[in-house]
Design an enzyme around this catalytic site. Sequence first.
Site, short mmCIF file in Angstrom:
data_model
loop_
_atom_site.label_atom_id
_atom_site.label_comp_id
_atom_site.label_asym_id
_atom_site.label_seq_id
_atom_site.Cartn_x
_atom_site.Cartn_y
_atom_site.Cartn_z
N GLY A 17 -27.62 -27.07 61.46
CA GLY A 17 -27.77 -26.02 62.47
C GLY A 17 -27.84 -26.64 63.87
N ARG A 78 -21.67 -28.06 58.37
CA ARG A 78 -22.35 -28.31 57.09
C ARG A 78 -21.26 -28.83 56.16
NH1 ARG A 78 -25.94 -23.90 58.92
NH2 ARG A 78 -27.94 -24.95 59.02
N ASP A 109 -33.64 -31.36 58.30
CA ASP A 109 -34.00 -32.04 57.05
C ASP A 109 -32.80 -32.34 56.16
OD1 ASP A 109 -33.75 -29.33 56.60
OD2 ASP A 109 -35.37 -29.23 55.14
N THR A 132 -33.49 -29.54 65.64
CA THR A 132 -33.52 -28.24 64.94
C THR A 132 -34.46 -27.31 65.70
OG1 THR A 132 -34.38 -27.09 62.99
CG2 THR A 132 -35.19 -29.31 63.32
N ASP A 134 -36.24 -25.14 64.40
CA ASP A 134 -37.31 -24.68 63.50
C ASP A 134 -38.64 -25.42 63.62
OD1 ASP A 134 -35.62 -22.79 62.52
OD2 ASP A 134 -35.11 -23.88 60.68
N ASP A 136 -39.64 -27.92 61.92
CA ASP A 136 -40.14 -27.99 60.54
C ASP A 136 -39.98 -29.39 59.93
OD1 ASP A 136 -37.42 -27.97 60.43
OD2 ASP A 136 -37.25 -26.48 58.85
N ARG A 178 -36.06 -20.76 59.33
CA ARG A 178 -35.82 -20.86 57.90
C ARG A 178 -37.09 -21.44 57.25
NH1 ARG A 178 -31.31 -25.10 56.48
NH2 ARG A 178 -32.87 -26.30 57.55
P1 ADP Z 1 -30.02 -29.26 58.72
O1 ADP Z 1 -29.77 -30.70 58.99
O2 ADP Z 1 -30.03 -28.42 59.98
O3 ADP Z 1 -31.21 -29.04 57.82
P2 ADP Z 1 -28.27 -28.69 56.41
O4 ADP Z 1 -29.40 -28.48 55.48
O5 ADP Z 1 -27.11 -27.77 56.34
O6 ADP Z 1 -28.74 -28.69 57.95
O7 ADP Z 1 -27.73 -30.19 56.20
C1 ADP Z 1 -26.68 -30.72 56.96
C2 ADP Z 1 -25.75 -31.51 56.08
O8 ADP Z 1 -26.43 -32.66 55.56
C3 ADP Z 1 -25.21 -30.79 54.86
O9 ADP Z 1 -24.13 -29.95 55.15
C4 ADP Z 1 -24.78 -31.95 53.98
O10 ADP Z 1 -23.50 -32.45 54.38
C5 ADP Z 1 -25.81 -33.02 54.31
N1 ADP Z 1 -26.82 -33.05 53.24
C6 ADP Z 1 -27.86 -32.21 53.06
N2 ADP Z 1 -28.57 -32.52 51.94
C7 ADP Z 1 -27.93 -33.59 51.39
C8 ADP Z 1 -28.15 -34.40 50.23
N3 ADP Z 1 -29.17 -34.16 49.40
N4 ADP Z 1 -27.29 -35.43 50.00
C9 ADP Z 1 -26.26 -35.67 50.83
N5 ADP Z 1 -26.00 -34.96 51.93
C10 ADP Z 1 -26.81 -33.94 52.23
#
Ligand code: ADP
Length: 329
Positions: A17, A78, A109, A132, A134, A136, A178
């Site tokens: 995000g 993402r 995260d 982020t 959030d 969080d 979230r």
């Molecule tokens: P944020 O970083 O804002 O929490 P996301 O949860 O969408 O956003 O995570 C961003 C990207 O990080 C995901 O689209 C994915 O490519 C990568 N990612 C998230 N979790 C994993 C994981 N367990 N292993 C590998 N890549 C991950």
Amino acid sequence: MNSNRAVKRIGLLTSGGDAPGMNAAIRAVVRACMYYKIEAVGIYRGYDGLIANDMKTLDSRSVASIIHRGGTILKSARSMEFKTPEGRIKAAENCRMAGIDALVIIGGDGTFRGGLVFQQEHGIPVVGLPGTIDNDLNGTDFTIGYDTAVNTAAHAIDKIRDTASSHNRLFFIEVMGRDSGQIAMRASIAAGAEATMIPERPMNVDELIHILEKGAGRKKSSSLVVVAEGGKPGHSIDLAKEVTDRFEYYDTKVTILGHLLRGGSPTVSDRVLASRLGVVAVEYLLKGISGGMIGIVNNRINFTPFAEATGNVSNFDDEMLRIASILSV
Ligand code: ADP
């Protein structure tokens, strides 16, 4: 993780995000690289761009006049492919071909979970910056983008208060967050809302109606309830309906702020936070420290291993809830 390999070329990306202040962080990372006479490579569209080899060398001028701009000049995405070992192999090959020997990842995260597994599998040092809205993550008092989002929410709620009190209305204002009520809680105090619904401390409809009845008893001309989205965007519509059916004192309306909170020029707090963290991220990589997030706790730089930063987040402050309830009488 500590590594003694000299870092000469740092890749940086924004992922997940988007958040206001990401540009200020990009600028800080690039300018710190210039200061320490190493190269900076911007990777577009987060991990997707790393897999697709979508990158470009950046210099001081590439990041001129972006500190005040919302969004991210590197774009964000993402990436499903990065969640697979095959995707991460492609990403590591592209790093090697481009001479990238360390990464700065700016995101939340999910981004850090990806960075952790990438470093473990391919030995490329990774440092994260908390980007982020959030707030969080463990290991930082504030994340980049949170202060801007809260300010945007509070100013929007102020405007809604004007119209709500002109018509004796009850407004439900839903804000992003979230699994996190942090934006809702802080904006609610700043804008003087009557009640706040957050996932950390769930409140049922009976309790909410009780609060609203007390306000109506004191002849309040309007009532504002700030509702955290909490992973269920739009749920304030159902909540408002349930309340309307049982409580007829006010005419009820719903406003969902949604993505509005991600936009806009970052506040001074977010710009300064991003600038400090961006410089320190480069310095940590140069010192051979990686595998974690740089944050600020009590105004001091703080390093938290990725697994801890993304683990059970326990930074909700009940004091905020107490203050809000005292002030909403
Ligand atoms: P944020 O970083 O804002 O929490 P996301 O949860 O969408 O956003 O995570 C961003 C990207 O990080 C995901 O689209 C994915 O490519 C990568 N990612 C998230 N979790 C994993 C994981 N367990 N292993 C590998 N890549 C991950």
